[in-house]
Write an enzyme that holds these catalytic residues in place. Structure first.
Site, PDB file in Angstrom:
ATOM      1  CG  ASP A 208      -0.021  -0.122   2.535  1.00  0.00           C
ATOM      2  OD1 ASP A 208       0.231  -1.270   2.937  1.00  0.00           O
ATOM      3  OD2 ASP A 208       0.454   0.893   3.070  1.00  0.00           O
ATOM      4  CG  ASP A 210       2.056   4.955   5.772  1.00  0.00           C
ATOM      5  OD1 ASP A 210       1.237   4.096   6.166  1.00  0.00           O
ATOM      6  OD2 ASP A 210       2.628   5.746   6.550  1.00  0.00           O
TER       7      ASP A 210
HETATM    8  N1  ADE Z   1       2.465  -3.003   6.729  1.00  0.00           N
HETATM    9  C1  ADE Z   1       1.898  -2.924   5.512  1.00  0.00           C
HETATM   10  N2  ADE Z   1       1.545  -1.651   5.208  1.00  0.00           N
HETATM   11  C2  ADE Z   1       1.910  -0.896   6.269  1.00  0.00           C
HETATM   12  C3  ADE Z   1       1.831   0.476   6.570  1.00  0.00           C
HETATM   13  N3  ADE Z   1       1.308   1.339   5.706  1.00  0.00           N
HETATM   14  N4  ADE Z   1       2.302   0.899   7.761  1.00  0.00           N
HETATM   15  C4  ADE Z   1       2.850   0.013   8.637  1.00  0.00           C
HETATM   16  N5  ADE Z   1       2.940  -1.292   8.407  1.00  0.00           N
HETATM   17  C5  ADE Z   1       2.492  -1.753   7.235  1.00  0.00           C
END
Ligand code: ADE
Length: 269
Positions: A208, A210
C-alpha cells in the site's frame, strides 16, 4: 528426518508455509515458545527452517510477536542465514504496491519491545551500523531481478510500534526524513538476529501507499492482508529462488559480530 537447518525463513502475514513434505519441530527456548511449530525441510541443497511470524492462525500482532524466542529457536536448529519476507507501506509515490524493497537501513520507532538478549549478566554492545547482511541483500536483489520483480536495491525501513497505522502527519514526516518504507515487524527482529551473529535479509513487499502519500482513506488491515495474500505465491517462489542462490559459505561480517566479546551465556548450537 531433518531437524537441522542452515537457512531460516520467517514468513509474514498470510505467508504460512514454504516447505512441503517437511518435519514439524516443537521447540521451547529460554524466552518461551516461538510463534508456532517450525517446519524443517529442504530447498535444493539447503536445509531450511520455516516459522510463521504471526503464528499460523495470525494470533500475534506485531508488538506481541515472541521475537527473541523465534530467533533463538532458529539458531538452535543451526540456522545462520535468516530471510524475512514482510508487508510494508510505501513512503514514496513512485514505489507502488507490488514492488519489492531490499532495505539497507532501518529506523526504530517502536517502543516497549524487548530488543536485546544481553540485558543481564554483563555488557554486550553489537555493531549495527549496517543492519542487513550484504551477501543476503545482493542475492535477494539478483533473485528478484531474474524473476522480473520491480525491485529497489536499498532503502530505509522505518518500523513503527503499531498495531495502528501511521497518521498522515507521521507518514509525511517519515517521507521528509528520506525514509522509504514503513512496517511493524522489522525491529527488533533484525537486531536480535545480529545479536546471535546470524545474517538477516529483509524482503519487503509493498502492499500500500502509506497515509501521507495517499489522498484516500488511509491504510486498512484488510487492504494489506488481501494484497499480501494475493502475492504469497509470487513471494514464495522468490524466497525459494533466493535460498538456491544464497551463498553457502558466509564471507560477510555477520558471523564475526560477537568475536572478542564476553557473552553472559552460551549461544545455542
Ligand atoms: N504493513 C503494511 N503496510 C503498512 C503500513 N502502511 N504501515 C505500517 N505497516 C504496514
Amino acid at each position: 528426518m531433518v531437524t537441522r537447518a542452515d537457512v531460516g525463513v520467517i514468513g509474514g502475514s498470510g505467508f504460512y508455509s514454504l516447505l512441503d513434505d517437511a518435519t514439524e519441530v516443537e521447540l521451547s527456548t529460554p524466552y518461551g515458545p516461538p510463534s508456532d511449530v517450525i517446519t524443517v525441510g529442504r530447498v535444493g541443497s539447503r536445509s531450511v527452517a520455516f516459522i510463521p511470524r504471526h503464528g499460523r492462525d495470525h494470533r500475534f500482532p506485531p508488538h506481541r510477536i515472541p521475537y527473541r524466542a523465534n530467533l533463538w529457536a532458529l539458531r538452535s536448529l543451526g540456522v545462520r542465514q535468516v530471510l524475512a519476507p514482510s508487508a510494508v507501506g510505501s513512503l514514496r509515490p513512485e514505489l507502488g504496491p507490488g514492488a519489492l524493497v531490499v532495505p539497507d537501513q532501518i529506523v526504530d520507532r517502536t517502543s516497549g519491545r524487548v530488543q536485546t538478549y544481553y540485558d543481564a549478566g554483563g555488557v554486550v554492545h553489537v555493531s549495527f551500523a549496517d543492519p542487513y547482511c550484504p551477501s543476503g541483500r545482493a542475492a535477494a536483489v539478483s533473485a528478484a531481478e531474474s524473476a522480473g520483480w520491480s525491485v529497489a536495491d536499498g532503502g530505509t525501513l522505518v518500523v513503527i510500534e503499531g498495531p495502528r497505522f501511521s497518521t498522515r502527519a507521521e507518514s509525511r514526516w517519515f517521507t521528509a526524513n528520506g525514509w522509504t518504507i514503513v512496517g511493524m515487524t522489522g525491529f527488533p527482529e533484525s537486531v536480535l538476529a545480529r545479536e546471535l551473529a546470524m545474517c538477516y535479509t529483509s524482503l519487503s513487499l509493498v502492499t500500500d501507499h502509506d497515509a501521507g502519500v495517499e489522498a484516500g482513506e488511509g491504510v486498512t488491515h484488510e487492504e494489506v492482508l488481501a494484497f499480501f495474500s494475493a502475492n504469497v505465491t509470487r513471494m514464495r517462489s522468490l524466497v525459494t529462488d533466493l535460498i538456491v542462490g544464497l551463498p553457502q559459505e558466509r564471507t560477510c561480517p555477520c558471523g564475526q559480530t560477537l568475536d572478542g566479546l564476553k557473552l553472559p551465556f552460551e549461544l545455542p548450537r
